[in-house]
Design a protein around this motif. Structure first.
Motif, PDB file in Angstrom:
ATOM      1  N   ALA A  22      15.427 102.372  19.763  1.00 42.21           N
ATOM      2  CA  ALA A  22      15.342 101.561  18.552  1.00 42.21           C
ATOM      3  C   ALA A  22      15.378 100.089  18.911  1.00 42.21           C
ATOM      4  O   ALA A  22      15.866  99.697  19.957  1.00 42.21           O
ATOM      5  N   HIS A  23      14.840  99.235  18.005  1.00 40.68           N
ATOM      6  CA  HIS A  23      14.909  97.789  18.210  1.00 40.68           C
ATOM      7  C   HIS A  23      16.368  97.337  18.327  1.00 40.68           C
ATOM      8  O   HIS A  23      16.678  96.437  19.077  1.00 40.68           O
ATOM      9  N   HIS A  24      17.260  97.950  17.554  1.00 38.46           N
ATOM     10  CA  HIS A  24      18.665  97.566  17.547  1.00 38.46           C
ATOM     11  C   HIS A  24      19.504  98.794  17.857  1.00 38.46           C
ATOM     12  O   HIS A  24      19.495  99.756  17.121  1.00 38.46           O
ATOM     13  N   ARG A  25      20.220  98.775  18.952  1.00 41.49           N
ATOM     14  CA  ARG A  25      21.048  99.906  19.330  1.00 41.49           C
ATOM     15  C   ARG A  25      22.355  99.874  18.545  1.00 41.49           C
ATOM     16  O   ARG A  25      22.710  98.857  17.987  1.00 41.49           O
ATOM     17  N   PRO A  26      23.150 100.986  18.442  1.00 43.25           N
ATOM     18  CA  PRO A  26      23.037 102.195  19.231  1.00 43.25           C
ATOM     19  C   PRO A  26      22.134 103.259  18.642  1.00 43.25           C
ATOM     20  O   PRO A  26      21.936 104.300  19.250  1.00 43.25           O
ATOM     21  N   ALA A  27      21.593 103.084  17.427  1.00 46.04           N
ATOM     22  CA  ALA A  27      20.681 104.079  16.883  1.00 46.04           C
ATOM     23  C   ALA A  27      19.444 104.173  17.769  1.00 46.04           C
ATOM     24  O   ALA A  27      19.086 103.238  18.469  1.00 46.04           O
ATOM     25  N   VAL A  28      18.787 105.330  17.777  1.00 46.50           N
ATOM     26  CA  VAL A  28      17.592 105.502  18.593  1.00 46.50           C
ATOM     27  C   VAL A  28      16.349 105.131  17.806  1.00 46.50           C
ATOM     28  O   VAL A  28      15.367 104.676  18.364  1.00 46.50           O
ATOM     29  N   LEU A  29      16.375 105.298  16.504  1.00 45.59           N
ATOM     30  CA  LEU A  29      15.238 104.966  15.662  1.00 45.59           C
ATOM     31  C   LEU A  29      15.747 104.449  14.323  1.00 45.59           C
ATOM     32  O   LEU A  29      16.682 105.004  13.749  1.00 45.59           O
ATOM     33  N   HIS A  30      15.137 103.366  13.842  1.00 41.47           N
ATOM     34  CA  HIS A  30      15.513 102.804  12.548  1.00 41.47           C
ATOM     35  C   HIS A  30      14.507 103.261  11.503  1.00 41.47           C
ATOM     36  O   HIS A  30      13.306 102.994  11.622  1.00 41.47           O
ATOM     37  N   GLY A  77       9.058  99.448  26.779  1.00 39.74           N
ATOM     38  CA  GLY A  77       9.485  98.194  26.179  1.00 39.74           C
ATOM     39  C   GLY A  77       8.578  97.667  25.086  1.00 39.74           C
ATOM     40  O   GLY A  77       8.787  96.558  24.586  1.00 39.74           O
ATOM     41  N   ASP A  78       7.548  98.433  24.680  1.00 35.92           N
ATOM     42  CA  ASP A  78       6.657  98.013  23.605  1.00 35.92           C
ATOM     43  C   ASP A  78       7.292  98.316  22.249  1.00 35.92           C
ATOM     44  O   ASP A  78       7.911  99.370  22.062  1.00 35.92           O
ATOM     45  N   LEU A  79       7.123  97.382  21.268  1.00 39.32           N
ATOM     46  CA  LEU A  79       7.681  97.536  19.934  1.00 39.32           C
ATOM     47  C   LEU A  79       6.643  98.140  18.998  1.00 39.32           C
ATOM     48  O   LEU A  79       5.484  97.730  18.995  1.00 39.32           O
ATOM     49  N   PHE A  80       7.050  99.109  18.197  1.00 40.20           N
ATOM     50  CA  PHE A  80       6.153  99.784  17.271  1.00 40.20           C
ATOM     51  C   PHE A  80       6.797  99.899  15.893  1.00 40.20           C
ATOM     52  O   PHE A  80       8.018 100.006  15.767  1.00 40.20           O
ATOM     53  N   THR A  81       5.955  99.899  14.859  1.00 35.90           N
ATOM     54  CA  THR A  81       6.379 100.223  13.499  1.00 35.90           C
ATOM     55  C   THR A  81       5.361 101.186  12.913  1.00 35.90           C
ATOM     56  O   THR A  81       4.157 100.881  12.875  1.00 35.90           O
ATOM     57  N   PRO A 177      31.444  82.329  11.264  1.00 38.69           N
ATOM     58  CA  PRO A 177      30.829  82.518   9.942  1.00 38.69           C
ATOM     59  C   PRO A 177      29.308  82.518   9.963  1.00 38.69           C
ATOM     60  O   PRO A 177      28.681  82.875   8.962  1.00 38.69           O
ATOM     61  N   GLU A 178      28.683  82.125  11.089  1.00 36.58           N
ATOM     62  CA  GLU A 178      27.231  82.033  11.126  1.00 36.58           C
ATOM     63  C   GLU A 178      26.610  83.247  11.800  1.00 36.58           C
ATOM     64  O   GLU A 178      27.139  83.763  12.799  1.00 36.58           O
ATOM     65  N   ILE A 179      25.491  83.699  11.247  1.00 37.24           N
ATOM     66  CA  ILE A 179      24.696  84.791  11.816  1.00 37.24           C
ATOM     67  C   ILE A 179      23.267  84.286  11.914  1.00 37.24           C
ATOM     68  O   ILE A 179      22.688  83.866  10.910  1.00 37.24           O
ATOM     69  N   THR A 180      22.696  84.330  13.107  1.00 31.55           N
ATOM     70  CA  THR A 180      21.373  83.745  13.322  1.00 31.55           C
ATOM     71  C   THR A 180      20.362  84.815  13.728  1.00 31.55           C
ATOM     72  O   THR A 180      20.649  85.687  14.549  1.00 31.55           O
ATOM     73  N   PHE A 181      19.172  84.713  13.133  1.00 24.52           N
ATOM     74  CA  PHE A 181      18.056  85.601  13.445  1.00 24.52           C
ATOM     75  C   PHE A 181      16.837  84.750  13.777  1.00 24.52           C
ATOM     76  O   PHE A 181      16.662  83.654  13.222  1.00 24.52           O
ATOM     77  N   ARG A 182      15.978  85.279  14.648  1.00 27.80           N
ATOM     78  CA  ARG A 182      14.740  84.596  15.011  1.00 27.80           C
ATOM     79  C   ARG A 182      13.562  85.482  14.624  1.00 27.80           C
ATOM     80  O   ARG A 182      13.479  86.629  15.056  1.00 27.80           O
ATOM     81  N   ALA A 183      12.675  84.930  13.800  1.00 25.77           N
ATOM     82  CA  ALA A 183      11.503  85.673  13.340  1.00 25.77           C
ATOM     83  C   ALA A 183      10.366  85.503  14.345  1.00 25.77           C
ATOM     84  O   ALA A 183      10.151  84.411  14.877  1.00 25.77           O
ATOM     85  N   ILE A 184       9.638  86.596  14.592  1.00 25.30           N
ATOM     86  CA  ILE A 184       8.513  86.577  15.518  1.00 25.30           C
ATOM     87  C   ILE A 184       7.211  86.519  14.718  1.00 25.30           C
ATOM     88  O   ILE A 184       6.802  87.497  14.091  1.00 25.30           O
ATOM     89  N   ARG A 185       6.585  85.357  14.678  1.00 30.88           N
ATOM     90  CA  ARG A 185       5.266  85.135  14.071  1.00 30.88           C
ATOM     91  C   ARG A 185       5.129  85.767  12.685  1.00 30.88           C
ATOM     92  O   ARG A 185       4.320  86.675  12.484  1.00 30.88           O
ATOM     93  N   PRO A 186       5.874  85.302  11.671  1.00 33.95           N
ATOM     94  CA  PRO A 186       5.690  85.827  10.321  1.00 33.95           C
ATOM     95  C   PRO A 186       4.348  85.391   9.739  1.00 33.95           C
ATOM     96  O   PRO A 186       3.743  84.411  10.185  1.00 33.95           O
ATOM     97  N   THR A 187       3.872  86.133   8.748  1.00 31.70           N
ATOM     98  CA  THR A 187       2.647  85.770   8.045  1.00 31.70           C
ATOM     99  C   THR A 187       3.016  85.154   6.699  1.00 31.70           C
ATOM    100  O   THR A 187       4.137  85.282   6.222  1.00 31.70           O
ATOM    101  N   GLY A 188       2.063  84.473   6.043  1.00 29.87           N
ATOM    102  CA  GLY A 188       2.324  83.826   4.773  1.00 29.87           C
ATOM    103  C   GLY A 188       2.491  84.831   3.640  1.00 29.87           C
ATOM    104  O   GLY A 188       2.023  85.963   3.720  1.00 29.87           O
ATOM    105  N   GLY A 189       3.163  84.405   2.560  1.00 28.56           N
ATOM    106  CA  GLY A 189       3.329  85.262   1.397  1.00 28.56           C
ATOM    107  C   GLY A 189       4.714  85.145   0.800  1.00 28.56           C
ATOM    108  O   GLY A 189       5.536  84.332   1.224  1.00 28.56           O
ATOM    109  N   ALA A 190       4.972  85.970  -0.219  1.00 27.67           N
ATOM    110  CA  ALA A 190       6.273  85.999  -0.881  1.00 27.67           C
ATOM    111  C   ALA A 190       7.149  87.045  -0.216  1.00 27.67           C
ATOM    112  O   ALA A 190       6.728  88.184  -0.008  1.00 27.67           O
TER     113      ALA A 190
END
Length: 222
Positions: A22-30, A77-81, A177-190
């Motif tokens: 999975a992208h985020h462990r310890p689960a194997v698949l999200h 190491g390839d990411l899939f959805t 108190p802070e939690i930070t995330f980094r987005a990978i190439r988002p597309t436009g929209g709502a």
């Protein structure tokens, strides 16, 4: 309650099973299930059988079209959805996106958002958690992190991959108190953003929305 069976197959026809991460462990698949309007979010725990088939029981108790998608990482190491739609017949009654905001209140906690998404570029989003005017610095781990963020684009439910640094216990992220995330190439929209944090042995859920990605930061509006 409806039970859905899902099989993931690799590039050469093999079943995607124990060699997938999975992208985020310890689960194997999200596995995430949401309604077509991006509401009704459910994070579902799936079960891997010995033949590489994932099985999961998903409660779909309202009429709507649901989108289920699984995030995972191959052994290389390839990411899939992968995604699939499921329809429960009847009048759906979809919910519109809320108004854009950078602050949300949830169960006695105030969560603020700093940062913005830019189409086609990397971006950083930082959430700050407070209670009774004081910073919360003792968040509890949830899904191998001190916060879990789901970002969904209205209409097609596209979601940019949100990367975070480290895991609880490795000394990299702090429990608030802070939690930070980094987005990978988002597309436009709502977008609809849902942040889950665990504090005081209770899950807190905060939702944010942006009519356009830049509206996540009012300083960008002009």
């Amino acid at each position: 309650m409806e039970t859905r069976e899902t099989a993931l197959r690799g590039q050469y026809g093999g079943v995607a099973g124990r060699d997938q991460r999975a992208h985020h462990r310890p689960a194997v698949l999200h596995l995430v299930v949401v309604r077509r309007d991006s509401s009704g979010y459910q994070y579902v725990h799936s079960r891997l059988d010995g033949d590489g088939t994932w099985r999961v029981a998903v409660p779909l108790d309202r009429s709507a079209t649901y989108h289920a998608f699984a995030d995972f990482e191959s052994g290389a190491g390839d990411l899939f959805t992968l995604g699939v739609e499921v329809t429960v017949p009847g009048a759906a009654g979809y919910r519109p996106l809320p108004e854009p905001a950078t602050e949300a209140d949830t169960d006695g906690c105030s969560i603020t958002l700093d940062g913005y998404l830019v189409a086609g570029e990397g971006a950083q989003l930082t959430f700050s958690v407070h209670r009774d005017g004081r910073s919360v610095a003792d968040l509890q781990p949830h899904l191998a992190a001190f916060g879990h963020l789901m970002t969904l684009r209205g209409g097609d439910l596209s979601h940019p991959y949100m990367r975070r640094d480290g895991e609880p216990g490795d000394g990299v992220p702090r429990p608030g108190p802070e939690i930070t995330f980094r987005a990978i190439r988002p597309t436009g929209g709502a977008y609809r953003l849902r942040l889950d944090v665990r504090y005081g042995d209770q899950m807190r859920v905060a939702e944010f929305a942006a009519v356009e990605p830049a509206d996540l930061d009012p300083r960008r509006a002009a």
